[in-house]
Design an enzyme around this catalytic site. Structure first.
Site, short mmCIF file in Angstrom:
data_model
loop_
_atom_site.label_atom_id
_atom_site.label_comp_id
_atom_site.label_asym_id
_atom_site.label_seq_id
_atom_site.Cartn_x
_atom_site.Cartn_y
_atom_site.Cartn_z
N SER A 13 -13.00 -61.06 -1.99
CA SER A 13 -12.31 -62.11 -1.23
C SER A 13 -10.90 -62.36 -1.76
CB SER A 13 -13.12 -63.42 -1.28
OG SER A 13 -13.16 -63.92 -2.60
N SER A 14 -10.59 -61.87 -2.95
CA SER A 14 -9.23 -62.06 -3.48
C SER A 14 -8.94 -61.02 -4.56
CB SER A 14 -9.07 -63.48 -4.06
OG SER A 14 -9.76 -63.57 -5.29
N GLY A 15 -7.71 -61.05 -5.03
CA GLY A 15 -7.33 -60.23 -6.19
C GLY A 15 -7.52 -58.73 -5.99
N ASP A 52 -23.45 -63.86 -4.20
CA ASP A 52 -23.23 -64.42 -5.53
C ASP A 52 -23.93 -63.50 -6.51
OD1 ASP A 52 -23.20 -65.77 -7.93
OD2 ASP A 52 -23.54 -67.74 -7.05
N SER A 129 -13.73 -52.75 -15.37
CA SER A 129 -13.61 -53.24 -16.75
C SER A 129 -12.21 -53.82 -16.87
CB SER A 129 -13.85 -52.07 -17.71
OG SER A 129 -13.65 -52.44 -19.04
N TYR A 143 -14.43 -63.31 -21.99
CA TYR A 143 -14.05 -62.24 -21.06
C TYR A 143 -14.06 -60.88 -21.78
CZ TYR A 143 -11.07 -59.72 -17.70
OH TYR A 143 -10.56 -58.83 -16.80
N ALA A 145 -15.68 -60.01 -24.44
CA ALA A 145 -17.05 -59.59 -24.75
C ALA A 145 -17.73 -59.04 -23.51
CB ALA A 145 -17.84 -60.78 -25.29
N1 LIG Z 1 -5.86 -59.34 -12.29
C1 LIG Z 1 -5.75 -58.64 -13.37
O1 LIG Z 1 -4.67 -58.53 -13.97
C2 LIG Z 1 -6.95 -57.88 -13.94
C3 LIG Z 1 -6.77 -57.11 -15.10
C4 LIG Z 1 -7.86 -56.44 -15.61
C5 LIG Z 1 -9.10 -56.48 -14.97
N2 LIG Z 1 -9.24 -57.24 -13.85
C6 LIG Z 1 -10.58 -57.29 -13.23
O2 LIG Z 1 -10.44 -57.07 -11.83
C7 LIG Z 1 -11.44 -57.81 -11.13
C8 LIG Z 1 -10.75 -58.72 -10.10
O3 LIG Z 1 -9.94 -59.64 -10.80
P1 LIG Z 1 -8.68 -60.37 -10.14
O4 LIG Z 1 -8.05 -61.16 -11.22
O5 LIG Z 1 -7.83 -59.42 -9.43
O6 LIG Z 1 -9.38 -61.23 -9.01
P2 LIG Z 1 -9.58 -62.79 -8.81
O7 LIG Z 1 -8.50 -63.28 -7.97
O8 LIG Z 1 -9.86 -63.43 -10.14
O9 LIG Z 1 -10.91 -62.73 -7.92
C9 LIG Z 1 -12.20 -62.76 -8.42
C10 LIG Z 1 -13.12 -62.30 -7.31
O10 LIG Z 1 -14.47 -62.33 -7.80
C11 LIG Z 1 -15.26 -63.06 -6.88
N3 LIG Z 1 -16.33 -63.72 -7.62
C12 LIG Z 1 -16.23 -64.57 -8.67
N4 LIG Z 1 -17.46 -64.97 -9.06
C13 LIG Z 1 -18.34 -64.34 -8.22
C14 LIG Z 1 -19.75 -64.34 -8.10
N5 LIG Z 1 -20.52 -65.08 -8.91
N6 LIG Z 1 -20.34 -63.59 -7.14
C15 LIG Z 1 -19.56 -62.84 -6.31
N7 LIG Z 1 -18.22 -62.78 -6.37
C16 LIG Z 1 -17.62 -63.54 -7.32
C17 LIG Z 1 -14.32 -64.05 -6.21
O11 LIG Z 1 -14.75 -64.43 -4.90
P3 LIG Z 1 -15.54 -65.77 -4.53
O12 LIG Z 1 -14.99 -66.91 -5.30
O13 LIG Z 1 -15.32 -65.87 -3.05
O14 LIG Z 1 -16.97 -65.48 -4.88
C18 LIG Z 1 -13.07 -63.19 -6.08
O15 LIG Z 1 -13.15 -62.39 -4.93
C19 LIG Z 1 -12.22 -58.59 -12.19
O16 LIG Z 1 -13.36 -57.87 -12.56
C20 LIG Z 1 -11.24 -58.65 -13.34
O17 LIG Z 1 -11.88 -58.79 -14.59
C21 LIG Z 1 -8.20 -57.95 -13.31
#
Ligand SMILES: NC(=O)c1ccc[n+]([C@@H]2O[C@H](COP(=O)([O-])OP(=O)(O)OC[C@H]3O[C@@H](n4cnc5c(N)ncnc54)[C@H](OP(=O)(O)O)[C@@H]3O)[C@@H](O)[C@H]2O)c1
Length: 274
Positions: A13-15, A52, A129, A143, A145
């Site tokens: 839904s995002s990110g 979820d 990851s 996070y 861990a």
């Molecule tokens: N952004 C970065 O710089 C970065 C760097 C390294 C790794 N990552 C990894 O990339 C992935 C996305 O991160 P992001 O920061 O880009 O996105 P984000 O904007 O933090 O989005 C998180 C997503 O996870 C969903 N979510 C959260 N809890 C959930 C649950 N219990 N069940 C189902 N969905 C759930 C949220 O949707 P709902 O709230 O609608 O459920 C949302 O779509 C993560 O695994 C993060 O650790 C991101």
């Protein structure tokens, strides 16, 4: 093009999850996207179902509904969150929430999807990851861990499922300008009177700066879509800026104390006297 192929994407839904889902859709995949905020139906050319990953029943129901549409040729797991806080002041319940979402959420989804992939004679599983799965940084212990757990788990998984034609890929993103603050709460106990307050404030502002100035999430989405098109996918795909690639490389080479000194210096910056 993968006109007939179906991918299930969690946290879409995002990110980075959303960017990856859109890139896969643009590449011709049928995308079935899951997140808590979805209520069901079509959006932007994707089927969006409620999910979820911390709830067994929700995972079961998502997989049942998604399988009725089309079983997965690939599963991409992006659902994630973090809690910022010192190790001392982050509550066990806050650790549990992060581990339950980031790590056990993947375990639940894989347990549901692996039988489907085995029956079909193969599939691809992509686990998000992070650079934090390879090295710790201050005030992100829950996070870090959870992402280290994913790294170890993925190594076991890849060896076990290989005979069934199932491939596993870890995606290790560096900072991307995609994350929403809503998924990065502060531990409830963190306050101005915390013994860690000054170092925490510095560290959090470096983390926020690096994310807001991070890499382009569209590029990451396209790289994953391009990789999933291949017959053979790599076990690790690091998608990060050159300095973050270098940081991981240096981290592997240097003794732990020297690493900690460099990382502390980077994240904990002393305020200049006014
Ligand atoms: N952004 C970065 O710089 C970065 C760097 C390294 C790794 N990552 C990894 O990339 C992935 C996305 O991160 P992001 O920061 O880009 O996105 P984000 O904007 O933090 O989005 C998180 C997503 O996870 C969903 N979510 C959260 N809890 C959930 C649950 N219990 N069940 C189902 N969905 C759930 C949220 O949707 P709902 O709230 O609608 O459920 C949302 O779509 C993560 O695994 C993060 O650790 C991101």
């Amino acid at each position: 093009m993968n006109a007939q192929k179906t991918v299930w994407v969690t946290g879409a839904s995002s990110g980075l999850g959303l960017h990856t889902a859109m890139a896969l859709r643009d590449d011709g995949w049928q995308v079935i996207a899951g997140a808590r905020s979805f209520s069901g139906g079509q959006k932007d050319g994707m089927t969006c179902l409620p999910l979820d990953v911390t709830e067994d029943e929700s995972v079961r129901e998502f997989c049942r509904r998604a399988a009725e549409i089309a079983p997965p040729d690939a599963l991409v797991q992006c659902a994630g969150m973090l809690v910022l806080g010192s190790c001392e002041e982050t509550a066990v319940e806050e650790f549990r929430r992060v581990i339950d979402t980031n790590y056990l959420g993947m375990v639940r989804m894989n347990r549901a999807v692996l039988p489907l992939m085995r029956e079909r004679g193969g599939g691809k599983i992509v686990l998000f990851s992070s650079i934090n799965g390879l090295m710790g940084i201050p005030f992100q212990s829950a996070y870090t861990a959870s992402k280290h757990a994913i790294e170890g788990y993925a190594e076991c998984l890849a060896m076990e499922v290989k005979p069934f034609g199932i491939q596993v890929m870890l995606v290790e993103p560096g900072d991307h300008r995609s994350g929403s603050d809503k998924y990065r709460p502060h531990a409830a106990a963190m306050s101005d009177t915390s013994p860690y307050a000054a170092e925490y404030e510095s560290s959090v502002s470096v983390i926020a700066h690096d994310e807001h100035n991070g890499s382009d999430p569209d590029v990451l989405g396209r790289k994953i879509a391009h990789t999933l098109d291949k017959k053979r996918i790599p076990f690790r795909k690091r998608i990060a800026s050159p300095d973050q690639h270098l940081a991981v490389y240096v981290h592997k080479l240097l003794p732990a104390k020297l690493n900690a000194m460099i990382l502390r210096k980077y994240y904990i910056r002393k305020k200049k006297p006014q």
